[in-house]
Design a protein around this motif. Structure first.
Motif: not given
Ligand code: SAH
Length: 255
Positions: A16, A41, A91, A96-97, A121, A172-173, A199-200, A228, A230
């Motif tokens: 992360p 990221l 990242g 995952l994505f 993740t 996510y995103m 959470v940033e 980023p 979430i």
């Protein structure tokens, strides 16, 4: 070109953000890589694990994602023709994505052997920072990883019903489109007092957490978060303030 003369490509999860949250296997591969393609990221500190390698930034801008992805796929195949050990550092977890399927498909079609190395993740790092378990006896026995980002040919509302139904949902995103996400969830039947957590910069010293409700989510669009972020949704976040990890968490100074 025969398969035996091609190099191997490793899709490595960088985790992360925190440089010490990559796996030992990922770190060893970085140390032996000839060339490393890394995401936007990925923290610069992680590149100190591969000083010997050619380092290439392949960060994507959202509006050009598909063109850029085709270009990245081609660069990976070209690199495998020249180098024995190619690392694609992505990242979080690559699966995952992370557009891993497209990269694997392109590489495999070109006869390149690939291996995936998992990573931590963002949802898991965010939960650690928030100090709130994704599952909880009696409150949450399933967790959904979802995104509100809609790709070509997908229906815009496909993501809503599963997120409304999940005990705990991690989006996510989704924070940049917080207003649209909030409106879609309310329209999909989620209660306005449903607790959320944002959470940033999870896992980094700059990590920040906020507890709020769905009714307050639309305002988040105006916060202009720089890192980023979430979004996590579920009853487990209702009591979150009471068990929030303190600012001076004891592990924050671990090198
Ligand atoms: N493959 C990655 C996700 C890539 S999609 C993974 O497994 O984590 C990018 C999204 O992940 C961001 O928009 C954000 O929602 C989330 N994200 C990535 N790193 C994060 C971090 N350190 N803190 C909070 N969210 C993060």
């Amino acid at each position: 070109m025969t398969a035996s003369s091609l190099g191997k490509v490793y899709l490595v999860g960088a985790g992360p953000g925190a440089a010490d949250l990559i796996t030992v296997r990922g770190m060893r591969l970085l140390a032996q890589a000839d060339i490393v393609f890394y995401d936007a990221l990925v923290q610069p500190e992680m590149l100190t694990y591969c000083p010997q390698a050619e380092q290439i930034a392949v960060g994507k801008r959202c509006d050009q994602a598909s063109t850029q992805q085709r270009f990245i796929n081609k660069m990976l195949v070209d690199a495998a023709r020249k180098h024995a050990c190619v690392v694609r550092l992505k990242g979080g977890d690559p699966m995952l994505f992370g557009r891993a399927q497209e990269e694997l498909a392109e590489l495999t079609a070109a006869g390149v052997v690939c291996e995936v190395v998992p990573g931590v993740t963002a949802a898991l790092a965010a939960s650690a920072d928030a100090g709130v378990s994704l599952t909880s006896r009696g409150l949450a026995r399933n967790v959904l990883f979802a995104t509100a980002r809609v790709g070509q040919g997908e229906s815009p509302a496909d993501w809503v019903a599963p997120v409304v139904a999940a005990d705990t949902a991690v989006l996510y995103m989704g924070v940049k489109q917080a207003a649209e996400v909030a409106a879609a969830l309310l329209a999909g039947g989620m209660r306005a007092d449903r607790p959320l957590m944002i959470v940033e910069n999870a896992s980094l010293p700059t990590s920040r957490q906020w507890q709020l409700t769905l009714a307050e989510l639309a305002d988040v669009a105006g916060w202009n978060l720089s890192g980023p972020a979430i979004l996590m949704i579920g009853e487990v976040y209702r009591a979150a303030a009471a068990i929030r990890v303190s600012e001076d968490k004891c592990w924050s100074n671990v090198a």
